[in-house]
Design a protein around this motif. Structure first.
Motif, PDB file in Angstrom:
ATOM      1  N   ASN A 126       1.787 -18.891  -6.622  1.00 50.05           N
ATOM      2  CA  ASN A 126       1.158 -18.095  -5.570  1.00 50.05           C
ATOM      3  C   ASN A 126       1.745 -16.682  -5.637  1.00 50.05           C
ATOM      4  O   ASN A 126       2.934 -16.476  -5.386  1.00 50.05           O
ATOM      5  CB  ASN A 126       1.443 -18.715  -4.196  1.00 50.05           C
ATOM      6  CG  ASN A 126       0.806 -17.947  -3.058  1.00 50.05           C
ATOM      7  OD1 ASN A 126      -0.343 -17.537  -3.152  1.00 50.05           O
ATOM      8  ND2 ASN A 126       1.551 -17.761  -1.970  1.00 50.05           N
ATOM      9  N   ILE A 127       0.924 -15.713  -6.015  1.00 53.06           N
ATOM     10  CA  ILE A 127       1.382 -14.329  -6.124  1.00 53.06           C
ATOM     11  C   ILE A 127       1.171 -13.646  -4.780  1.00 53.06           C
ATOM     12  O   ILE A 127       0.038 -13.546  -4.289  1.00 53.06           O
ATOM     13  CB  ILE A 127       0.641 -13.582  -7.243  1.00 53.06           C
ATOM     14  CG1 ILE A 127       0.783 -14.331  -8.564  1.00 53.06           C
ATOM     15  CG2 ILE A 127       1.187 -12.159  -7.385  1.00 53.06           C
ATOM     16  CD1 ILE A 127       0.002 -13.733  -9.711  1.00 53.06           C
ATOM     17  N   VAL A 128       2.262 -13.191  -4.203  1.00 48.59           N
ATOM     18  CA  VAL A 128       2.262 -12.690  -2.826  1.00 48.59           C
ATOM     19  C   VAL A 128       2.358 -11.166  -2.816  1.00 48.59           C
ATOM     20  O   VAL A 128       3.055 -10.565  -3.640  1.00 48.59           O
ATOM     21  CB  VAL A 128       3.453 -13.289  -2.042  1.00 48.59           C
ATOM     22  CG1 VAL A 128       3.349 -12.935  -0.565  1.00 48.59           C
ATOM     23  CG2 VAL A 128       3.491 -14.810  -2.217  1.00 48.59           C
ATOM     24  N   ALA A 129       1.667 -10.554  -1.891  1.00 49.93           N
ATOM     25  CA  ALA A 129       1.649  -9.096  -1.769  1.00 49.93           C
ATOM     26  C   ALA A 129       2.960  -8.602  -1.173  1.00 49.93           C
ATOM     27  O   ALA A 129       3.070  -8.301   0.021  1.00 49.93           O
ATOM     28  CB  ALA A 129       0.475  -8.648  -0.907  1.00 49.93           C
ATOM     29  N   VAL A 130       3.987  -8.536  -2.034  1.00 49.86           N
ATOM     30  CA  VAL A 130       5.324  -8.100  -1.632  1.00 49.86           C
ATOM     31  C   VAL A 130       5.652  -6.808  -2.362  1.00 49.86           C
ATOM     32  O   VAL A 130       5.414  -6.687  -3.571  1.00 49.86           O
ATOM     33  CB  VAL A 130       6.381  -9.175  -1.961  1.00 49.86           C
ATOM     34  CG1 VAL A 130       7.772  -8.689  -1.595  1.00 49.86           C
ATOM     35  CG2 VAL A 130       6.054 -10.474  -1.247  1.00 49.86           C
ATOM     36  N   ALA A 131       6.205  -5.844  -1.638  1.00 52.99           N
ATOM     37  CA  ALA A 131       6.484  -4.537  -2.229  1.00 52.99           C
ATOM     38  C   ALA A 131       7.631  -4.609  -3.229  1.00 52.99           C
ATOM     39  O   ALA A 131       8.551  -5.419  -3.104  1.00 52.99           O
ATOM     40  CB  ALA A 131       6.819  -3.539  -1.127  1.00 52.99           C
ATOM     41  N   ASN A 132       7.547  -3.748  -4.222  1.00 50.65           N
ATOM     42  CA  ASN A 132       8.622  -3.555  -5.185  1.00 50.65           C
ATOM     43  C   ASN A 132       9.595  -2.522  -4.631  1.00 50.65           C
ATOM     44  O   ASN A 132       9.180  -1.467  -4.144  1.00 50.65           O
ATOM     45  CB  ASN A 132       8.019  -3.077  -6.508  1.00 50.65           C
ATOM     46  CG  ASN A 132       9.055  -2.759  -7.558  1.00 50.65           C
ATOM     47  OD1 ASN A 132       9.713  -1.737  -7.483  1.00 50.65           O
ATOM     48  ND2 ASN A 132       9.177  -3.630  -8.532  1.00 50.65           N
ATOM     49  N   ASP A 133      10.919  -2.803  -4.674  1.00 51.67           N
ATOM     50  CA  ASP A 133      11.910  -1.901  -4.089  1.00 51.67           C
ATOM     51  C   ASP A 133      11.923  -0.529  -4.752  1.00 51.67           C
ATOM     52  O   ASP A 133      12.198   0.488  -4.100  1.00 51.67           O
ATOM     53  CB  ASP A 133      13.314  -2.514  -4.191  1.00 51.67           C
ATOM     54  CG  ASP A 133      13.546  -3.584  -3.135  1.00 51.67           C
ATOM     55  OD1 ASP A 133      12.766  -3.632  -2.163  1.00 51.67           O
ATOM     56  OD2 ASP A 133      14.484  -4.381  -3.301  1.00 51.67           O
ATOM     57  N   LEU A 134      11.621  -0.482  -6.055  1.00 47.53           N
ATOM     58  CA  LEU A 134      11.665   0.782  -6.769  1.00 47.53           C
ATOM     59  C   LEU A 134      10.525   1.706  -6.342  1.00 47.53           C
ATOM     60  O   LEU A 134      10.718   2.900  -6.132  1.00 47.53           O
ATOM     61  CB  LEU A 134      11.591   0.534  -8.280  1.00 47.53           C
ATOM     62  CG  LEU A 134      11.767   1.751  -9.188  1.00 47.53           C
ATOM     63  CD1 LEU A 134      13.149   2.373  -9.020  1.00 47.53           C
ATOM     64  CD2 LEU A 134      11.540   1.363 -10.647  1.00 47.53           C
ATOM     65  N   PHE A 135       9.316   1.130  -6.186  1.00 48.01           N
ATOM     66  CA  PHE A 135       8.144   1.936  -5.857  1.00 48.01           C
ATOM     67  C   PHE A 135       7.822   1.957  -4.366  1.00 48.01           C
ATOM     68  O   PHE A 135       6.979   2.743  -3.923  1.00 48.01           O
ATOM     69  CB  PHE A 135       6.920   1.418  -6.621  1.00 48.01           C
ATOM     70  CG  PHE A 135       7.082   1.462  -8.112  1.00 48.01           C
ATOM     71  CD1 PHE A 135       7.283   2.651  -8.772  1.00 48.01           C
ATOM     72  CD2 PHE A 135       7.039   0.293  -8.857  1.00 48.01           C
ATOM     73  CE1 PHE A 135       7.445   2.692 -10.147  1.00 48.01           C
ATOM     74  CE2 PHE A 135       7.189   0.320 -10.234  1.00 48.01           C
ATOM     75  CZ  PHE A 135       7.393   1.533 -10.877  1.00 48.01           C
ATOM     76  N   LYS A 136       8.443   1.043  -3.608  1.00 47.60           N
ATOM     77  CA  LYS A 136       8.186   0.940  -2.167  1.00 47.60           C
ATOM     78  C   LYS A 136       6.717   0.648  -1.880  1.00 47.60           C
ATOM     79  O   LYS A 136       6.131   1.161  -0.918  1.00 47.60           O
ATOM     80  CB  LYS A 136       8.629   2.215  -1.431  1.00 47.60           C
ATOM     81  CG  LYS A 136      10.045   2.668  -1.734  1.00 47.60           C
ATOM     82  CD  LYS A 136      11.074   1.610  -1.381  1.00 47.60           C
ATOM     83  CE  LYS A 136      12.487   2.083  -1.669  1.00 47.60           C
ATOM     84  NZ  LYS A 136      13.501   1.012  -1.434  1.00 47.60           N
ATOM     85  N   MET A 137       6.111  -0.178  -2.727  1.00 48.05           N
ATOM     86  CA  MET A 137       4.708  -0.535  -2.570  1.00 48.05           C
ATOM     87  C   MET A 137       4.445  -1.835  -3.312  1.00 48.05           C
ATOM     88  O   MET A 137       5.237  -2.260  -4.159  1.00 48.05           O
ATOM     89  CB  MET A 137       3.794   0.559  -3.135  1.00 48.05           C
ATOM     90  CG  MET A 137       4.013   0.830  -4.618  1.00 48.05           C
ATOM     91  SD  MET A 137       2.855   2.021  -5.342  1.00 48.05           S
ATOM     92  CE  MET A 137       1.388   1.005  -5.490  1.00 48.05           C
ATOM     93  N   VAL A 138       3.328  -2.484  -2.955  1.00 50.89           N
ATOM     94  CA  VAL A 138       2.871  -3.644  -3.722  1.00 50.89           C
ATOM     95  C   VAL A 138       2.215  -3.107  -4.985  1.00 50.89           C
ATOM     96  O   VAL A 138       1.218  -2.390  -4.923  1.00 50.89           O
ATOM     97  CB  VAL A 138       1.867  -4.484  -2.907  1.00 50.89           C
ATOM     98  CG1 VAL A 138       1.374  -5.666  -3.748  1.00 50.89           C
ATOM     99  CG2 VAL A 138       2.494  -4.966  -1.612  1.00 50.89           C
ATOM    100  N   VAL A 139       2.785  -3.419  -6.124  1.00 54.74           N
ATOM    101  CA  VAL A 139       2.296  -2.852  -7.372  1.00 54.74           C
ATOM    102  C   VAL A 139       1.061  -3.621  -7.832  1.00 54.74           C
ATOM    103  O   VAL A 139       1.121  -4.839  -8.021  1.00 54.74           O
ATOM    104  CB  VAL A 139       3.380  -2.891  -8.465  1.00 54.74           C
ATOM    105  CG1 VAL A 139       2.914  -2.117  -9.689  1.00 54.74           C
ATOM    106  CG2 VAL A 139       4.690  -2.302  -7.941  1.00 54.74           C
ATOM    107  N   PRO A 140      -0.077  -2.938  -8.016  1.00 56.87           N
ATOM    108  CA  PRO A 140      -1.297  -3.630  -8.457  1.00 56.87           C
ATOM    109  C   PRO A 140      -1.253  -3.899  -9.956  1.00 56.87           C
ATOM    110  O   PRO A 140      -1.313  -2.986 -10.770  1.00 56.87           O
ATOM    111  CB  PRO A 140      -2.401  -2.622  -8.107  1.00 56.87           C
ATOM    112  CG  PRO A 140      -1.733  -1.287  -8.194  1.00 56.87           C
ATOM    113  CD  PRO A 140      -0.303  -1.499  -7.771  1.00 56.87           C
TER     114      PRO A 140
END
Length: 328
Positions: A126-140
């Motif tokens: 299950n791929i969850v819409a969680v932000a990446n700490d480096l980009f501060k966003m959910v990476v598409p």
């Protein structure tokens, strides 16, 4: 924004390669993750375990994140941008392994032995819409996965769920979706490596100036649409090398056609996408080759028993003195 291709040499050995095109400086380097490793996760507190060792391009960001690589049984994977179309789950699922988008390559390389194996296991993720700490966003993101048999698939998750699609072209770029890119190739059936024959216009006989007219109409810009067509044509017609080194050399020339120099693909905010590095995955050899933008030297990392059975990940600086420096 990235381009990825597969390549089969004259000996029947398969390779997966990619450009990493991005404006934000990623700072990746060759990394080896040993067998039986536990990853912390941004999507679930228990994290997840891997069984297989693998190597690729990554960085330690309070835990290693790899964006491409190859594992010890000859499976390769790469993550590419899927802007505007990627859609991930809003919540975790206690009956599945929950992953953030930027953790998918780690899970695939650490737990999947072939494309066929991936097709049976991906439904448990299950791929969850969680932000990446480096980009501060959910990476598409979307993913290309290939094995040493030559099997290749593209994974795309949109509002309709996860799609696992066989990739007959063995090329992948960015948005639009993969099926759109395949249909778009129908607009380029005139492309061929040999020249077109002469053509009559009334009493006038038209002929090409020199060789190369078979590629007239091949798009030359840096959009994902044009890079897909260009990579598909050049990959299909590039001569097959006999050796490992020759195969990597052939791939460097294929990716030359889609590499983005600094300055030619700018946005309106002062940013500039460029090919920060090229990664080459030798699926039979179990080796990863990394070629950075600022120094075209290639660093090679091979999965050895010592690295696979190490107690912690190994990380290597990029070489910068002689091509094909090797880390064994």
């Amino acid at each position: 924004m990235c381009t990825s291709v597969m390549y089969k040499n004259a000996k029947g050995k398969w390779f997966l390669a990619r450009t990493m095109d991005f404006s934000f400086e990623l700072g990746g380097r060759p990394v080896v993750i040993p067998r039986n490793f536990h990853f912390e996760s941004d999507a679930q507190t228990t994290g997840f375990d891997t069984k297989l060792g693998f190597t690729g391009a990554g960085r330690d960001l309070n835990g290693y994140i790899l964006v491409d690589g190859v594992n010890e049984v000859g499976l390769g994977a790469a993550t590419l941008y899927f802007d505007g179309l990627a859609k991930f789950a809003d919540q975790t699922d206690e009956n599945k392994t929950n992953l953030a988008p930027h953790e998918v390559v780690n899970w695939i390389l650490g737990n999947v032995s072939s494309v066929a194996d991936l097709k049976t296991k991906i439904s448990d993720v299950n791929i969850v819409a969680v932000a990446n700490d480096l980009f501060k966003m959910v990476v598409p993101l979307h993913w290309i996965v290939a094995d040493k048999s030559g099997a290749c698939v593209v994974l795309e998750q949109d509002e309709n769920g996860m799609k696992v699609m066989d990739d007959p072209v063995k090329v992948m770029t960015n948005s639009p979706d993969f099926q759109w890119h395949l249909k778009n190739l129908n607009n380029y059936v005139q492309l061929k490596p040999t020249s077109h024959s002469s053509k009559s216009y009334g009493d006038f006989e038209s002929d090409a100036y020199g060789l190369g007219s078979g590629a007239l109409g091949l798009p030359g810009d840096y959009t994902s649409v044009s890079r897909f067509v260009r990579a598909a044509f050049i990959r299909e017609n590039t001569e097959k090398a006999d050796t490992e080194a020759g195969s990597i050399n052939a791939l460097t020339h294929i990716l030359n056609s889609v590499e983005i120099p600094k300055g030619v693909k700018a946005d309106n905010e002062g940013g500039c996408d460029y090919s920060q590095y090229r990664g080459y995955m030798s699926l039979d050899e179990g080796a990863y080759y990394m070629q950075p933008y600022d120094d075209q030297t290639i660093t090679r990392v091979v999965l050895t028993p010592e690295l696979l059975n190490a107690s912690k990940p190994s990380e290597y600086p990029l070489q910068n003195t002689q091509q094909f420096n090797s880390v064994n």
